[in-house]
Design an enzyme around this catalytic site. Structure first.
Site, PDB file in Angstrom:
ATOM      1  N   GLY A 127       0.822  -1.212   0.000  1.00  0.00           N
ATOM      2  CA  GLY A 127       0.000   0.000   0.000  1.00  0.00           C
ATOM      3  C   GLY A 127       0.854   1.260   0.000  1.00  0.00           C
ATOM      4  O   GLY A 127       0.601   2.192  -0.790  1.00  0.00           O
ATOM      5  N   CYS A 169       5.452 -13.723   0.525  1.00  0.00           N
ATOM      6  CA  CYS A 169       4.429 -14.079  -0.463  1.00  0.00           C
ATOM      7  C   CYS A 169       4.572 -15.441  -1.139  1.00  0.00           C
ATOM      8  O   CYS A 169       3.559 -16.126  -1.306  1.00  0.00           O
ATOM      9  CB  CYS A 169       4.351 -12.999  -1.513  1.00  0.00           C
ATOM     10  SG  CYS A 169       3.722 -11.479  -0.794  1.00  0.00           S
ATOM     11  N   ALA A 226       8.406  -6.348  -6.468  1.00  0.00           N
ATOM     12  CA  ALA A 226       9.228  -7.165  -5.576  1.00  0.00           C
ATOM     13  C   ALA A 226       9.893  -6.209  -4.590  1.00  0.00           C
ATOM     14  O   ALA A 226      10.261  -5.080  -4.959  1.00  0.00           O
ATOM     15  CB  ALA A 226      10.281  -7.932  -6.365  1.00  0.00           C
ATOM     16  N   ARG A 233      13.702 -19.193 -24.636  1.00  0.00           N
ATOM     17  CA  ARG A 233      12.387 -19.624 -24.157  1.00  0.00           C
ATOM     18  C   ARG A 233      12.368 -19.708 -22.641  1.00  0.00           C
ATOM     19  O   ARG A 233      11.334 -19.558 -22.012  1.00  0.00           O
ATOM     20  CB  ARG A 233      12.023 -20.990 -24.752  1.00  0.00           C
ATOM     21  CG  ARG A 233      11.811 -20.939 -26.257  1.00  0.00           C
ATOM     22  CD  ARG A 233      11.745 -22.331 -26.819  1.00  0.00           C
ATOM     23  NE  ARG A 233      12.966 -23.079 -26.529  1.00  0.00           N
ATOM     24  CZ  ARG A 233      13.150 -24.358 -26.822  1.00  0.00           C
ATOM     25  NH1 ARG A 233      12.192 -25.030 -27.419  1.00  0.00           N
ATOM     26  NH2 ARG A 233      14.279 -24.961 -26.541  1.00  0.00           N
ATOM     27  N   ALA A 278       1.535 -16.320 -11.204  1.00  0.00           N
ATOM     28  CA  ALA A 278       2.849 -15.709 -11.456  1.00  0.00           C
ATOM     29  C   ALA A 278       3.797 -16.032 -10.308  1.00  0.00           C
ATOM     30  O   ALA A 278       4.953 -16.432 -10.530  1.00  0.00           O
ATOM     31  CB  ALA A 278       2.707 -14.195 -11.628  1.00  0.00           C
ATOM     32  N   GLU A 322      -0.753  -6.709  -7.265  1.00  0.00           N
ATOM     33  CA  GLU A 322       0.518  -5.990  -7.338  1.00  0.00           C
ATOM     34  C   GLU A 322       1.654  -6.971  -7.611  1.00  0.00           C
ATOM     35  O   GLU A 322       1.747  -8.008  -6.979  1.00  0.00           O
ATOM     36  CB  GLU A 322       0.748  -5.246  -6.014  1.00  0.00           C
ATOM     37  CG  GLU A 322       1.973  -4.374  -6.027  1.00  0.00           C
ATOM     38  CD  GLU A 322       2.052  -3.514  -7.281  1.00  0.00           C
ATOM     39  OE1 GLU A 322       1.135  -2.717  -7.511  1.00  0.00           O
ATOM     40  OE2 GLU A 322       3.025  -3.665  -8.052  1.00  0.00           O
ATOM     41  N   THR A 360      -3.181  -9.831  -2.346  1.00  0.00           N
ATOM     42  CA  THR A 360      -3.188 -11.113  -3.055  1.00  0.00           C
ATOM     43  C   THR A 360      -4.188 -12.037  -2.366  1.00  0.00           C
ATOM     44  O   THR A 360      -4.085 -12.280  -1.166  1.00  0.00           O
ATOM     45  CB  THR A 360      -1.783 -11.743  -3.011  1.00  0.00           C
ATOM     46  OG1 THR A 360      -0.860 -10.802  -3.559  1.00  0.00           O
ATOM     47  CG2 THR A 360      -1.736 -13.051  -3.790  1.00  0.00           C
TER      48      THR A 360
HETATM   49  P1  NAD Z   1       1.740  -5.575   5.397  1.00  0.00           P
HETATM   50  O1  NAD Z   1       1.465  -6.458   6.546  1.00  0.00           O
HETATM   51  O2  NAD Z   1       3.075  -4.902   5.284  1.00  0.00           O
HETATM   52  O3  NAD Z   1       0.659  -4.379   5.377  1.00  0.00           O
HETATM   53  C1  NAD Z   1      -0.707  -4.549   5.566  1.00  0.00           C
HETATM   54  C2  NAD Z   1      -1.232  -3.386   6.424  1.00  0.00           C
HETATM   55  O4  NAD Z   1      -2.662  -3.438   6.468  1.00  0.00           O
HETATM   56  C3  NAD Z   1      -0.764  -3.433   7.883  1.00  0.00           C
HETATM   57  O5  NAD Z   1      -0.058  -2.247   8.197  1.00  0.00           O
HETATM   58  C4  NAD Z   1      -2.072  -3.564   8.686  1.00  0.00           C
HETATM   59  O6  NAD Z   1      -2.061  -2.840   9.908  1.00  0.00           O
HETATM   60  C5  NAD Z   1      -3.090  -2.968   7.728  1.00  0.00           C
HETATM   61  N1  NAD Z   1      -4.470  -3.394   7.959  1.00  0.00           N
HETATM   62  C6  NAD Z   1      -4.937  -4.663   8.140  1.00  0.00           C
HETATM   63  N2  NAD Z   1      -6.291  -4.640   8.280  1.00  0.00           N
HETATM   64  C7  NAD Z   1      -6.659  -3.338   8.177  1.00  0.00           C
HETATM   65  C8  NAD Z   1      -7.924  -2.677   8.215  1.00  0.00           C
HETATM   66  N3  NAD Z   1      -9.076  -3.362   8.352  1.00  0.00           N
HETATM   67  N4  NAD Z   1      -7.961  -1.330   8.088  1.00  0.00           N
HETATM   68  C9  NAD Z   1      -6.811  -0.618   7.920  1.00  0.00           C
HETATM   69  N5  NAD Z   1      -5.588  -1.187   7.866  1.00  0.00           N
HETATM   70  C10 NAD Z   1      -5.520  -2.538   7.983  1.00  0.00           C
HETATM   71  O7  NAD Z   1       1.434  -6.414   4.104  1.00  0.00           O
HETATM   72  P2  NAD Z   1       2.033  -6.199   2.616  1.00  0.00           P
HETATM   73  O8  NAD Z   1       3.350  -6.850   2.502  1.00  0.00           O
HETATM   74  O9  NAD Z   1       1.889  -4.763   2.246  1.00  0.00           O
HETATM   75  O10 NAD Z   1       1.022  -7.073   1.769  1.00  0.00           O
HETATM   76  C11 NAD Z   1      -0.298  -6.644   1.526  1.00  0.00           C
HETATM   77  C12 NAD Z   1      -0.921  -7.525   0.464  1.00  0.00           C
HETATM   78  O11 NAD Z   1      -0.221  -7.357  -0.770  1.00  0.00           O
HETATM   79  C13 NAD Z   1      -0.863  -9.030   0.768  1.00  0.00           C
HETATM   80  O12 NAD Z   1      -2.029  -9.633   0.286  1.00  0.00           O
HETATM   81  C14 NAD Z   1       0.343  -9.501  -0.030  1.00  0.00           C
HETATM   82  O13 NAD Z   1       0.231 -10.853  -0.400  1.00  0.00           O
HETATM   83  C15 NAD Z   1       0.269  -8.621  -1.249  1.00  0.00           C
HETATM   84  N6  NAD Z   1       1.550  -8.389  -1.919  1.00  0.00           N
HETATM   85  C16 NAD Z   1       2.684  -8.161  -1.193  1.00  0.00           C
HETATM   86  C17 NAD Z   1       3.889  -7.900  -1.835  1.00  0.00           C
HETATM   87  C18 NAD Z   1       5.148  -7.647  -1.072  1.00  0.00           C
HETATM   88  O14 NAD Z   1       6.191  -7.570  -1.712  1.00  0.00           O
HETATM   89  N7  NAD Z   1       5.132  -7.509   0.227  1.00  0.00           N
HETATM   90  C19 NAD Z   1       3.921  -7.839  -3.236  1.00  0.00           C
HETATM   91  C20 NAD Z   1       2.747  -8.065  -3.954  1.00  0.00           C
HETATM   92  C21 NAD Z   1       1.564  -8.333  -3.279  1.00  0.00           C
HETATM   93  C1  UGA Z   2       7.937 -11.734  -5.206  1.00  0.00           C
HETATM   94  C2  UGA Z   2       7.729 -11.556  -6.709  1.00  0.00           C
HETATM   95  O1  UGA Z   2       8.995 -11.446  -7.339  1.00  0.00           O
HETATM   96  C3  UGA Z   2       6.899 -10.312  -6.986  1.00  0.00           C
HETATM   97  O2  UGA Z   2       6.651 -10.212  -8.379  1.00  0.00           O
HETATM   98  C4  UGA Z   2       5.588 -10.414  -6.228  1.00  0.00           C
HETATM   99  O3  UGA Z   2       4.818  -9.253  -6.416  1.00  0.00           O
HETATM  100  C5  UGA Z   2       5.879 -10.587  -4.758  1.00  0.00           C
HETATM  101  O4  UGA Z   2       6.677 -11.781  -4.565  1.00  0.00           O
HETATM  102  C6  UGA Z   2       4.659 -10.765  -3.922  1.00  0.00           C
HETATM  103  O5  UGA Z   2       3.622 -11.171  -4.381  1.00  0.00           O
HETATM  104  O6  UGA Z   2       4.847 -10.468  -2.744  1.00  0.00           O
HETATM  105  P1  UGA Z   2       9.552 -10.680  -3.359  1.00  0.00           P
HETATM  106  O7  UGA Z   2       9.074 -11.799  -2.508  1.00  0.00           O
HETATM  107  O8  UGA Z   2       9.508  -9.306  -2.799  1.00  0.00           O
HETATM  108  O9  UGA Z   2       8.694 -10.625  -4.724  1.00  0.00           O
HETATM  109  O10 UGA Z   2      11.054 -10.939  -3.791  1.00  0.00           O
HETATM  110  P2  UGA Z   2      11.760 -11.845  -4.939  1.00  0.00           P
HETATM  111  O11 UGA Z   2      12.759 -11.021  -5.607  1.00  0.00           O
HETATM  112  O12 UGA Z   2      10.788 -12.538  -5.783  1.00  0.00           O
HETATM  113  O13 UGA Z   2      12.527 -12.923  -4.057  1.00  0.00           O
HETATM  114  C7  UGA Z   2      11.850 -13.914  -3.306  1.00  0.00           C
HETATM  115  C8  UGA Z   2      12.862 -14.885  -2.717  1.00  0.00           C
HETATM  116  O14 UGA Z   2      13.431 -15.695  -3.731  1.00  0.00           O
HETATM  117  C9  UGA Z   2      14.033 -14.194  -2.009  1.00  0.00           C
HETATM  118  O15 UGA Z   2      14.360 -14.884  -0.846  1.00  0.00           O
HETATM  119  C10 UGA Z   2      15.127 -14.285  -3.052  1.00  0.00           C
HETATM  120  O16 UGA Z   2      16.400 -14.191  -2.501  1.00  0.00           O
HETATM  121  C11 UGA Z   2      14.842 -15.638  -3.653  1.00  0.00           C
HETATM  122  N1  UGA Z   2      15.400 -15.818  -5.020  1.00  0.00           N
HETATM  123  C12 UGA Z   2      14.988 -15.007  -6.025  1.00  0.00           C
HETATM  124  C13 UGA Z   2      16.317 -16.830  -5.257  1.00  0.00           C
HETATM  125  O17 UGA Z   2      16.668 -17.592  -4.350  1.00  0.00           O
HETATM  126  N2  UGA Z   2      16.801 -16.994  -6.525  1.00  0.00           N
HETATM  127  C14 UGA Z   2      16.410 -16.194  -7.554  1.00  0.00           C
HETATM  128  O18 UGA Z   2      16.905 -16.403  -8.689  1.00  0.00           O
HETATM  129  C15 UGA Z   2      15.491 -15.180  -7.293  1.00  0.00           C
END
Ligand code: NAD
Ligand code: UGA
Length: 468
Positions: free
Chosen positions: A16, A276, A164, A260, A223, A161, A131
């Site tokens: 967010g 994730c 990474a 590929r 993905a 989203e 997600t």
């Molecule tokens: P996060 O825990 O860092 O953040 C979530 C926030 O939502 C927290 O601060 C929490 O206090 C708040 N929250 C929860 N319930 C609430 C409510 N009812 N009202 C207001 N605030 C509320 O989580 P994140 O890493 O940002 O992930 C969020 C989502 O995005 C997950 O579904 C995750 O799978 C997805 N996602 C994460 C990543 C990533 O790299 N972290 C990448 C892509 C997608």
């Molecule tokens: C991953 C995806 O890459 C994002 O596209 C997605 O949005 C996100 O999850 C999500 O849904 O949260 P993230 O977990 O932030 O992102 O980081 P990555 O770069 O994917 O790495 C994940 C893990 O795999 C790490 O521990 C990394 O070190 C490891 N990794 C990555 C490997 O061991 N080898 C690789 O070649 C690549």
């Protein structure tokens, strides 16, 4: 087409925060308010030290904060003002109840959706950013529709989203694609176009993909599962390399040169971490089971099984190499975050490895450039049935302020996170070697160091997927 003027984002976390900060940065004509129920997190977003470390984030936030970007705990007020609301709350794996250990916990998504339904006084586009399992939008729609009146109408979109951590700002500024799913009704398509209009402030039109709701939801899980599968595949090959004398870097390079397959995401490691991959694969496994597709569930589950195997294999190898015991030996762990350029430790491989070292009665000295000391203690004391008490952790684990301090008098160094500063052209390994017990072992779980160079210095180097 409806033009979006006021955005509210519920959830000021890793997704967010950066996502909506970038929207504010690129769309000065839109007011963006990011809200959260956690006041400490919001206070940090409003301070000089943002709650998450992400290269480039400070610039984006400091540039727009208090202009068209606001952070607040006033969830209701922001919902009422907005014409488009992102739901970006956490969806962790369920810890108890039906589907525990696999299904996503949708309680936060539901409570945010109910809040919108309760307090909205005008029509809204509600965007699922978290997600979620395929068809969650249906549940959100049911909740919102039960509360809609003739005057107030809700449209639901799925806009997963793909950023990474560590590269979030670059990923958001130039995404490979933006995916927007909608019900294929005239209202749904209109809402889809409205959100596409926001992204088109900076994302080329051909990168904004529009699909139906369910394809969009499933594409996100798909993905992540496919990306994680590549890592588990190369990690499975790393075990074969170690047993045969093949070199995993050479194998990955040779395979990756096939266009590929492509060269990315083929870096063998101590196992993938992060909030994730594991969660989303398990989510897909659970979904497959619910759809009565046990073979499909077993197929995806193996990606997670392989990841656990890789972590355990690494630990076993360390113990075996250190003459079958690490009791009372000092192990220096370089890196605690789940990958470089982030302070996030969720599901980091470091946690599993260090808990095993503690179990084996080793002394562990940890250094990570961005993870706070308290976070490390919290992660290690979070038992999961393995480590019992905070006191035990504090007795055996020392948190250090640099790599030299961690390696002083150590029997072995274990590189767990691929931070650039651990590379052999950045760190003075000769100095480190001088301060270590001999034989001085180094275990590289990230294919990071130049092993032949360190061997010449005297280190006994052990690299994942290599015998040389
Ligand atoms: P996060 O825990 O860092 O953040 C979530 C926030 O939502 C927290 O601060 C929490 O206090 C708040 N929250 C929860 N319930 C609430 C409510 N009812 N009202 C207001 N605030 C509320 O989580 P994140 O890493 O940002 O992930 C969020 C989502 O995005 C997950 O579904 C995750 O799978 C997805 N996602 C994460 C990543 C990533 O790299 N972290 C990448 C892509 C997608
Ligand atoms: C991953 C995806 O890459 C994002 O596209 C997605 O949005 C996100 O999850 C999500 O849904 O949260 P993230 O977990 O932030 O992102 O980081 P990555 O770069 O994917 O790495 C994940 C893990 O795999 C790490 O521990 C990394 O070190 C490891 N990794 C990555 C490997 O061991 N080898 C690789 O070649 C690549």
């Amino acid at each position: 087409m409806t033009t979006v003027k006021n955005i509210c984002c519920i959830g000021a976390g890793y997704v967010g925060g950066p996502t909506c900060a970038v929207i504010a940065y690129k769309c000065h004509d839109i007011k963006v308010t990011i809200v959260d129920v956690n006041p400490t997190r919001i206070a940090a977003w409003n301070s000089d030290k943002l709650p998450i470390y992400e290269p480039g984030l400070d610039k984006v936030v400091f540039d727009r904060r208090d202009k068209n970007l606001f952070f607040s705990t006033n969830v209701d007020g922001a919902i009422q003002e907005a014409d488009l609301i992102f739901v970006s709350v956490n969806t962790p794996t369920k810890k108890a109840g039906m589907g525990a250990g696999r299904a996503a916990d949708l309680a936060y998504v539901e409570s945010a959706t109910r809040r919108i339904a309760q307090v909205a006084t005008s029509s809204k586009i509600v965007v699922e950013k978290s997600t979620v399992p395929c068809r969650t939008a249906q549940s959100m729609r049911t909740i919102l529709e039960a509360n809609s009146t003739k005057e107030i109408h809700f449209d639901i979109l799925s806009n997963p989203e793909f950023l990474a951590e560590g590269t979030a700002i670059d990923d958001l500024l130039s995404p490979d694609r933006v995916l927007i799913g909608a019900l294929q009704t005239p209202e749904g398509i209109k809402a889809q176009q409205a959100l596409a209009g926001v992204y088109q402030h900076w994302v080329p039109k051909d990168r904004v993909l529009t699909t139906n709701l369910w394809s969009s939801e499933l594409s996100k899980l798909a993905a992540n599962a496919m990306l994680a599968q590549r890592i588990s595949s190369v990690n499975a090959l790393s075990a074969i390399c170690e047993a045969t004398g093949a070199d995993v870097d050479e194998v990955a390079y040779a395979c990756g040169r096939d266009t590929r397959l492509g060269s990315k995401f083929l870096k063998a490691s101590v196992g993938f971490g992060g909030s994730c991959f594991q969660k989303d694969i398990l989510n897909l496994v659970y979904l497959s089971e619910q759809l009565n597709l046990p073979e499909v569930a077993a197929y995806w589950h193996q990606v997670v099984v392989m990841n656990e195997y890789q972590k355990k294999r690494f630990v076993r190898n360390i113990i075996k190499t250190l003459f079958n015991t690490i009791t009372n030996k000092k192990i220096a762990v370089l890196g605690f975050a789940f990958k470089k350029d982030t302070g996030d430790t969720r599901e980091s491989a470091a946690i599993t490895l260090i808990k095993d070292f503690i179990q084996e009665s080793a002394h562990v000295a940890i250094y990570d450039p961005k993870v706070e000391r308290e976070q490390i203690y919290m992660d290690l004391a979070d038992s999961g049935g393995v480590v019992d008490t905070r006191q035990q952790v504090e007795k055996q684990v020392q948190i250090c302020s640099n790599a030299y301090e961690a390696a002083q008098d150590a029997d072995a160094i274990v590189v767990v996170t691929e931070w650039d500063e651990f590379r052999d052209d950045q760190l003075d390994y000769a100095k480190i070697y001088a301060g270590m017990h001999k034989p001085a072992f180094l275990f590289d779980g990230r294919l990071l160091v130049n092993a032949p160079k360190l061997r010449k210095m005297g280190f006994k180097v052990n690299v994942i997927g290599k015998t040389e």
